[in-house]
Motif scaffolding. Sequence first.
Motif, short mmCIF file in Angstrom:
data_model
loop_
_atom_site.label_atom_id
_atom_site.label_comp_id
_atom_site.label_asym_id
_atom_site.label_seq_id
_atom_site.Cartn_x
_atom_site.Cartn_y
_atom_site.Cartn_z
N SER A 207 0.85 -1.19 0.00
CA SER A 207 0.00 0.00 0.00
C SER A 207 0.88 1.23 0.00
CB SER A 207 -0.93 0.02 1.22
OG SER A 207 -0.19 0.03 2.42
N GLY A 208 0.33 2.34 -0.50
CA GLY A 208 1.03 3.61 -0.44
C GLY A 208 1.98 3.90 -1.58
N PHE A 209 2.03 3.02 -2.60
CA PHE A 209 2.87 3.30 -3.76
C PHE A 209 2.28 2.61 -4.98
CE2 PHE A 209 5.14 -0.81 -4.03
CZ PHE A 209 4.91 -1.33 -2.76
N THR A 210 2.82 2.96 -6.14
CA THR A 210 2.31 2.41 -7.40
C THR A 210 2.86 1.00 -7.56
OG1 THR A 210 2.33 4.64 -8.31
CG2 THR A 210 2.02 2.81 -9.86
N PHE A 211 2.12 0.05 -7.09
CA PHE A 211 2.60 -1.32 -6.95
C PHE A 211 3.09 -1.90 -8.27
CE2 PHE A 211 3.06 -5.23 -4.84
CZ PHE A 211 2.50 -6.24 -5.60
N ASP A 212 2.40 -1.61 -9.36
CA ASP A 212 2.75 -2.27 -10.62
C ASP A 212 3.98 -1.67 -11.30
OD1 ASP A 212 0.04 -0.81 -12.63
OD2 ASP A 212 1.71 0.09 -11.54
N ARG A 213 4.68 -0.80 -10.62
CA ARG A 213 5.97 -0.30 -11.09
C ARG A 213 7.13 -0.92 -10.32
NH1 ARG A 213 6.43 5.97 -11.31
NH2 ARG A 213 8.26 5.37 -12.51
N TYR A 214 6.81 -1.78 -9.39
CA TYR A 214 7.82 -2.33 -8.50
C TYR A 214 8.01 -3.83 -8.69
CZ TYR A 214 8.33 1.92 -5.79
OH TYR A 214 8.62 3.20 -5.39
N ALA A 215 9.27 -4.23 -8.82
CA ALA A 215 9.60 -5.64 -8.67
C ALA A 215 9.54 -5.98 -7.18
CB ALA A 215 11.00 -5.91 -9.20
N ILE A 216 9.16 -7.20 -6.89
CA ILE A 216 9.08 -7.65 -5.50
C ILE A 216 9.98 -8.86 -5.31
CG2 ILE A 216 7.58 -8.56 -3.69
CD1 ILE A 216 6.96 -5.67 -4.35
N GLY A 217 10.73 -8.83 -4.25
CA GLY A 217 11.59 -9.95 -3.91
C GLY A 217 11.21 -10.57 -2.58
N TRP A 218 11.50 -11.84 -2.45
CA TRP A 218 11.35 -12.53 -1.17
C TRP A 218 12.73 -12.88 -0.63
CZ3 TRP A 218 7.26 -13.06 1.93
CH2 TRP A 218 5.97 -12.92 1.40
N PHE A 219 12.89 -12.63 0.65
CA PHE A 219 14.14 -12.88 1.34
C PHE A 219 13.83 -13.64 2.63
CE2 PHE A 219 16.67 -9.97 -1.21
CZ PHE A 219 15.67 -9.20 -1.80
N ARG A 220 14.83 -14.29 3.16
CA ARG A 220 14.63 -14.98 4.43
C ARG A 220 15.92 -14.93 5.23
NH1 ARG A 220 13.92 -21.26 2.33
NH2 ARG A 220 16.07 -21.55 1.54
N GLN A 221 15.76 -14.99 6.53
CA GLN A 221 16.92 -15.00 7.41
C GLN A 221 16.67 -15.96 8.56
OE1 GLN A 221 18.29 -11.16 8.80
NE2 GLN A 221 20.35 -11.99 9.09
N ALA A 222 17.53 -16.95 8.66
CA ALA A 222 17.46 -17.91 9.75
C ALA A 222 18.38 -17.45 10.87
CB ALA A 222 17.88 -19.29 9.25
N PRO A 223 18.14 -17.87 12.10
CA PRO A 223 18.99 -17.47 13.22
C PRO A 223 20.45 -17.81 12.96
CG PRO A 223 17.02 -18.53 14.03
CD PRO A 223 17.01 -18.70 12.55
N GLY A 224 21.31 -16.83 13.15
CA GLY A 224 22.74 -17.05 12.98
C GLY A 224 23.22 -17.11 11.55
N LYS A 225 22.32 -16.86 10.60
CA LYS A 225 22.71 -16.92 9.20
C LYS A 225 22.48 -15.58 8.52
CE LYS A 225 21.98 -21.86 8.48
NZ LYS A 225 21.37 -22.89 7.60
N GLU A 226 23.14 -15.40 7.39
CA GLU A 226 22.94 -14.19 6.61
C GLU A 226 21.59 -14.23 5.88
OE1 GLU A 226 27.58 -13.02 5.57
OE2 GLU A 226 26.15 -13.42 3.98
#
Length: 125
Positions: free
Chosen positions: A25-44
């Motif tokens: 919300s709050g921006f022109t969504f269809d101009r943005y690529a979206i990425g998924w990231f994850r971080q496990a404890p103790g990991k980058e």
Amino acid sequence: QLQLVESGGDLVQPGGSLRLSCAASGFTFDRYAIGWFRQAPGKEREGFSCISSSGRATNYAGSVKGRFTISRDNAKNTVYLEMNSLKPEDTAVYYCAGALQNYGCSTAGSGYDYWGQGTQVTVSS
């Protein structure tokens, strides 16, 4: 106010499935690529999937390829992550992020401007 909100995280058994959502919300969504990231404890932090602004292009890291599917519905300002055949090593906090980008997408976190607060995924028996 620009916002990304992840949801759908849960405790699931190995081999199970989950669907995460990233609502914008709050921006022109269809101009943005979206990425998924994850971080496990103790990991980058790991960038493992992304989708272009139009939805035509997607990328996956080898760790999730064939198990996870990213999609988006620009009419609903939402990106989805379907996760199947979950493994204990998928346990992490999952984040979505947005990058103003007309074509393609990247799983490199440095290119993203806006981040959600994260949702916990735990894979355990």
